[in-house]
Design an enzyme around this catalytic site. Structure first.
Site, short mmCIF file in Angstrom:
data_model
loop_
_atom_site.label_atom_id
_atom_site.label_comp_id
_atom_site.label_asym_id
_atom_site.label_seq_id
_atom_site.Cartn_x
_atom_site.Cartn_y
_atom_site.Cartn_z
N ARG A 224 0.83 -1.20 0.00
CA ARG A 224 0.00 0.00 0.00
C ARG A 224 0.86 1.25 0.00
O ARG A 224 1.91 1.30 0.66
CB ARG A 224 -0.93 0.02 1.23
CG ARG A 224 -1.98 -1.05 1.14
CD ARG A 224 -3.10 -0.89 2.15
NE ARG A 224 -3.83 -2.13 2.20
CZ ARG A 224 -4.77 -2.51 1.32
NH1 ARG A 224 -5.09 -1.69 0.33
NH2 ARG A 224 -5.37 -3.68 1.42
N ASN B 83 4.25 7.24 -13.41
CA ASN B 83 4.80 8.58 -13.58
C ASN B 83 6.26 8.44 -14.03
O ASN B 83 6.97 7.56 -13.54
CB ASN B 83 4.74 9.35 -12.25
CG ASN B 83 3.31 9.61 -11.82
OD1 ASN B 83 2.44 9.89 -12.65
ND2 ASN B 83 3.04 9.54 -10.52
N GLU C 169 8.54 10.62 -8.07
CA GLU C 169 9.27 10.94 -6.84
C GLU C 169 10.24 9.83 -6.45
O GLU C 169 11.30 10.11 -5.89
CB GLU C 169 8.29 11.17 -5.68
CG GLU C 169 7.44 12.41 -5.83
CD GLU C 169 6.33 12.48 -4.79
OE1 GLU C 169 6.25 11.58 -3.92
OE2 GLU C 169 5.53 13.43 -4.86
N HIS D 43 7.14 2.01 -10.65
CA HIS D 43 6.02 1.46 -9.88
C HIS D 43 4.74 1.84 -10.59
O HIS D 43 4.63 2.92 -11.17
CB HIS D 43 6.02 1.99 -8.45
CG HIS D 43 6.22 3.46 -8.34
ND1 HIS D 43 7.47 4.04 -8.45
CD2 HIS D 43 5.35 4.47 -8.19
CE1 HIS D 43 7.35 5.35 -8.34
NE2 HIS D 43 6.07 5.64 -8.19
#
Ligand code: AMP
Length: 116
Positions: A30, A88, A96, A101
């Site tokens: 998570r 991203n 970031e 991922h």
């Protein structure tokens, strides 16, 4: 050599983030700052810093990330209502953590795909 991120430590369970799924290619856990009622990260066990670094030999791993996302969405009870899968890439993409991922987000209507 790419520098490891905190995700490598999670994958190796050197820090105690519970894993929702792990096999020989990918792991899932998570997101620590969830942006939706369900927010899971699905990551390759191998460090690939950005989508720009993906190679043809990674295709099996990338495909596995999607089948795992599908299974986790069903397990979370959001498959029928729907969800979003996001990668991203680099600065403009808002990346970031430089270990690729896939974000699995859902649990309510997510609205427009992009907002500034
Ligand atoms: P991105 O902006 O696509 O690189 O997303 C990085 C995501 O990783 C963010 O949604 C963070 O909340 C999440 N994140 C950062 N550190 C951790 C951590 N230790 N455990 C779980 N999620 C994390």
């Amino acid at each position: 050599m790419a520098e490891e991120t905190i995700f490598s430590k999670i994958i190796r369970q050197e820090i105690a983030t519970p894993l929702l799924y792990q096999d020989e290619l990918v792991s899932a856990f998570r997101d620590i700052y969830p942006k939706a009622p369900c927010h899971i990260l699905i990551v390759p066990n191998k460090l690939i810093p950005t989508i720009n670094d993906v190679k043809e030999e990674d295709e099996l791993t990338l495909g596995r990330m999607i089948t795992v996302a599908k299974k986790l969405a069903a397990a979370e009870g959001i498959a029928e209502d729907g969800y979003r899968l996001i990668f991203n890439c680099n600065n403009d993409g808002g990346q970031e953590v430089y270990h690729i991922h896939m974000h699995l987000v859902g649990g309510h209507a997510l609205g427009p795909m992009l907002s500034k």
